[in-house]
Design an enzyme around this catalytic site. Structure first.
Site, PDB file in Angstrom:
ATOM      1  N   ASP A  48      72.022   7.749  23.052  1.00  0.00           N
ATOM      2  CA  ASP A  48      71.157   7.580  24.260  1.00  0.00           C
ATOM      3  C   ASP A  48      71.190   8.664  25.103  1.00  0.00           C
ATOM      4  O   ASP A  48      72.167   8.676  26.028  1.00  0.00           O
ATOM      5  CB  ASP A  48      71.642   6.034  25.013  1.00  0.00           C
ATOM      6  N   HIS A  76      60.746   2.100  21.019  1.00  0.00           N
ATOM      7  CA  HIS A  76      60.966   2.362  22.479  1.00  0.00           C
ATOM      8  C   HIS A  76      60.746   3.827  22.955  1.00  0.00           C
ATOM      9  O   HIS A  76      60.203   4.063  24.049  1.00  0.00           O
ATOM     10  CB  HIS A  76      62.640   2.215  22.699  1.00  0.00           C
TER      11      HIS A  76
HETATM   12  C1  HEM Z   1      69.617  -1.307  27.628  1.00  0.00           C
HETATM   13  C2  HEM Z   1      68.392  -0.589  27.721  1.00  0.00           C
HETATM   14  C3  HEM Z   1      67.968   0.463  26.931  1.00  0.00           C
HETATM   15  C4  HEM Z   1      68.540   1.055  26.023  1.00  0.00           C
HETATM   16  C5  HEM Z   1      69.829   0.584  25.068  1.00  0.00           C
HETATM   17  C6  HEM Z   1      67.835   2.378  25.876  1.00  0.00           C
HETATM   18  C7  HEM Z   1      67.961   3.120  24.629  1.00  0.00           C
HETATM   19  C8  HEM Z   1      67.354   4.270  24.334  1.00  0.00           C
HETATM   20  C9  HEM Z   1      67.263   5.228  23.336  1.00  0.00           C
HETATM   21  C10 HEM Z   1      68.444   5.085  22.280  1.00  0.00           C
HETATM   22  C11 HEM Z   1      66.679   6.182  23.324  1.00  0.00           C
HETATM   23  C12 HEM Z   1      66.386   7.216  22.522  1.00  0.00           C
HETATM   24  C13 HEM Z   1      67.139   8.558  22.586  1.00  0.00           C
HETATM   25  C14 HEM Z   1      66.981   9.353  23.950  1.00  0.00           C
HETATM   26  O1  HEM Z   1      66.145  10.099  24.123  1.00  0.00           O
HETATM   27  O2  HEM Z   1      67.749   8.870  24.697  1.00  0.00           O
HETATM   28  C15 HEM Z   1      65.740   6.059  24.582  1.00  0.00           C
HETATM   29  C16 HEM Z   1      64.941   6.829  25.147  1.00  0.00           C
HETATM   30  C17 HEM Z   1      64.220   6.691  26.236  1.00  0.00           C
HETATM   31  N1  HEM Z   1      64.418   5.632  27.166  1.00  0.00           N
HETATM   32 FE1  HEM Z   1      65.673   4.159  27.056  1.00  0.00          FE
HETATM   33  N2  HEM Z   1      67.004   2.563  26.690  1.00  0.00           N
HETATM   34  C18 HEM Z   1      67.118   1.464  27.698  1.00  0.00           C
HETATM   35  C19 HEM Z   1      66.263   1.123  28.918  1.00  0.00           C
HETATM   36  C20 HEM Z   1      65.383   2.222  29.333  1.00  0.00           C
HETATM   37  C21 HEM Z   1      64.488   1.801  30.369  1.00  0.00           C
HETATM   38  C22 HEM Z   1      64.770   0.537  31.254  1.00  0.00           C
HETATM   39  C23 HEM Z   1      63.900   2.867  30.592  1.00  0.00           C
HETATM   40  C24 HEM Z   1      62.746   3.143  31.666  1.00  0.00           C
HETATM   41  C25 HEM Z   1      62.227   2.165  32.110  1.00  0.00           C
HETATM   42  C26 HEM Z   1      63.869   3.789  29.531  1.00  0.00           C
HETATM   43  C27 HEM Z   1      63.276   5.061  29.282  1.00  0.00           C
HETATM   44  C28 HEM Z   1      63.678   5.721  28.311  1.00  0.00           C
HETATM   45  C29 HEM Z   1      63.026   6.975  27.999  1.00  0.00           C
HETATM   46  C30 HEM Z   1      62.039   7.859  29.247  1.00  0.00           C
HETATM   47  C31 HEM Z   1      63.345   7.554  27.058  1.00  0.00           C
HETATM   48  C32 HEM Z   1      63.029   8.991  26.318  1.00  0.00           C
HETATM   49  C33 HEM Z   1      61.560   8.967  25.412  1.00  0.00           C
HETATM   50  C34 HEM Z   1      61.132  10.341  24.916  1.00  0.00           C
HETATM   51  O3  HEM Z   1      60.557  11.177  25.732  1.00  0.00           O
HETATM   52  O4  HEM Z   1      61.685  10.547  23.760  1.00  0.00           O
HETATM   53  N3  HEM Z   1      65.009   3.247  28.649  1.00  0.00           N
HETATM   54  N4  HEM Z   1      66.342   4.655  25.347  1.00  0.00           N
END
Ligand code: HEM
Length: 434
Positions: A249, A339
């Site tokens: 993450d 996501h």
């Molecule tokens: C418990 C809640 C969440 C979990 C477990 C989670 C998990 C992840 C994971 C595993 C990734 C893919 C790896 C990475 O690029 O970091 C990711 C990407 C991302 N997440 Fe989350 N996330 C959560 C909440 C959120 C929230 C609330 C937001 C914004 C409102 C968010 C925004 C993003 C963004 C912008 C990316 C990158 C997307 C890209 O350009 O590839 N996430 N998240």
């Protein structure tokens, strides 16, 4: 935000990992650096000869190692990060192992002059504690001597700026209501936020308590949240952290110390120039439900591989995500509900970005609930433009994101992070005046 080429972290590095960037190191290490670190020693990571000596001493492998060497070895607990500067520490700082978030409400009688007095006092405390010196009225000065990369970051809520009689940025206030939200009022809002983070939980605890004691005459505690990541030294420096679902993450975060990071994060004009906006959301993660999800569902929920965080269209964490790539049956390899696809906004033809700095939380389950734990993520993100960057992402994720099956936002707040201050100033002086 202007679409830019994908900024996934190269290989297995995460900008916010504990110890990734030694404050003395000129830049973040490349893959080669990591490989070297695995074989030839930590020098390749810019950790320095002293730390290599420490490693040897701790392993007891050197011919001269012994109790004397160990007594002289530098300790990570002694590491400090500068408090004063253009930006506040704790945003672009490689994430420490422990972080506490203290949201405070101003007492009714506190006026503009009171706010300034309080900020002077808390700035002085933070400047001392982060450098390993006791606060002025420190009741346990012995605990102040191991700062372990302590940072204290100040954030202002709308209430504080209104009371200080200064212009409030239009974006500062509660986020719009999202359909996925199940917010609990007692985990939302706040006039003043103190983010206290270090690589040692006792250091965080002591610093937080000192700051709370000195703010007690001015504020009451609204909520406190405590988060953790891997302990310092548990993983190779630079490895992207995993959350409680086991997912890598942070891969797509802008790289620390890059001009791209500066564009994504720092406000460049107005009273908050050099500062940023901070969103903090407490997001419950249903670990029991996640246990029942099969590996394919788990990977499709984000569009990334569990083994190494690679996009489902690629092999390595740093690989470019190919949103057009299809399986032999014609389905997108990164599903439409994934996501990462939704967060990025590819289907809307945008590439919105924010800087995420999340921590895990785990509380005991409510007595009698039958649950094994009460766990989740303290999601924090920093972005120059809350309305242009964060809100569209959150709106898309609220509209459609398979991950929502296992996640529920239960707390939410927004703070304006003022720029850093110079010695002799208080944090927020350029915004509030003196
Ligand atoms: C418990 C809640 C969440 C979990 C477990 C989670 C998990 C992840 C994971 C595993 C990734 C893919 C790896 C990475 O690029 O970091 C990711 C990407 C991302 N997440 Fe989350 N996330 C959560 C909440 C959120 C929230 C609330 C937001 C914004 C409102 C968010 C925004 C993003 C963004 C912008 C990316 C990158 C997307 C890209 O350009 O590839 N996430 N998240």
């Amino acid at each position: 935000m202007t679409p830019e080429p994908r900024a996934r972290q190269p290989h297995t590095h995460e900008a916010g990992s504990p110890g990734e960037l030694d404050p003395r190191a000129p830049s973040r290490p490349g893959r080669r650096g990591l490989l070297l670190a695995g074989t030839a020693g930590a020098g390749a990571l810019g950790v320095g000869a002293a730390a290599v000596g420490r490693e040897r001493a701790l392993r007891g492998s050197g011919p001269t190692s012994g109790p004397a060497d160990q007594a002289e070895a530098p300790l990570h607990g002694e590491a400090t990060l500068p408090f004063h500067g253009e930006h506040q520490a704790g945003v672009g700082t490689p994430a420490q192992a422990s972080s506490s978030y203290l949201a405070l409400d101003l007492r009714e009688e506190v006026d503009r002059a009171g706010i300034i007095r309080m900020l002077r006092l808390l700035t002085d405390d933070a400047a001392r504690l982060t450098q390993g010196r006791p606060a002025l009225a420190d009741t346990e000065p012995e605990l102040a001597t191991a700062p372990a990369r302590l940072t204290v970051t100040f954030g202002f809520g709308r209430g504080l700026l209104e009371r200080a009689q200064v212009e409030v940025p239009a974006w500062l206030g509660p986020l719009p209501a999202f359909e996925i939200d199940e917010l609990q009022e007692e985990l939302c809002g706040g006039d003043l936020l103190l983010q206290v983070a270090a690589d040692d939980p006792l250091t965080v605890s002591h610093a937080a308590r000192m700051l709370l004691k000195d703010s007690r005459a001015f504020t009451t505690v609204r909520w406190v949240q405590q988060g953790f990541r891997r302990a310092h030294g548990t993983e190779r420096p630079g490895v992207t952290q995993r959350n409680l679902f086991g997912q890598v993450d942070g891969s797509a975060n802008p790289q620390l110390d890059s001009s791209h990071f500066d564009t994504v994060v720092w406000i460049d004009e107005g009273p908050f120039a050099g500062g940023t906006s901070m969103v903090i959301r407490r997001i419950r993660m249903d670990l029991d439900g996640w246990d029942e999800a099969d590996p394919a569902a788990r990977e499709q929920s984000t569009g990334t591989k569990l083994s190494n965080g690679a996009p489902l269209s690629g092999q390595e964490e740093g690989d470019h995500a190919d949103f057009e790539a299809r399986s032999e049956h014609g389905f997108p390899l990164i599903p439409e509900f994934a996501h990462m696809r939704r967060a990025r906004g590819v289907d809307e033809g945008v590439h919105d970005e924010i800087f995420r700095r999340p921590y895990n939380y785990e509380d005991p389950p409510a007595p009698g609930s039958g649950a094994l734990s009460e766990s989740g993520q303290i999601f924090t993100s920093f972005q120059a433009d809350l309305e242009g960057q964060f809100i569209p992402i959150q709106q898309r994720l609220s509209d459609l994101d398979l991950l929502n099956m296992w996640t529920t936002p239960i707390g939410s707040a927004v703070f304006a992070i003022p720029p850093g201050c110079a010695e002799g100033e208080f944090v927020g002086q350029s915004v509030i005046g003196d």
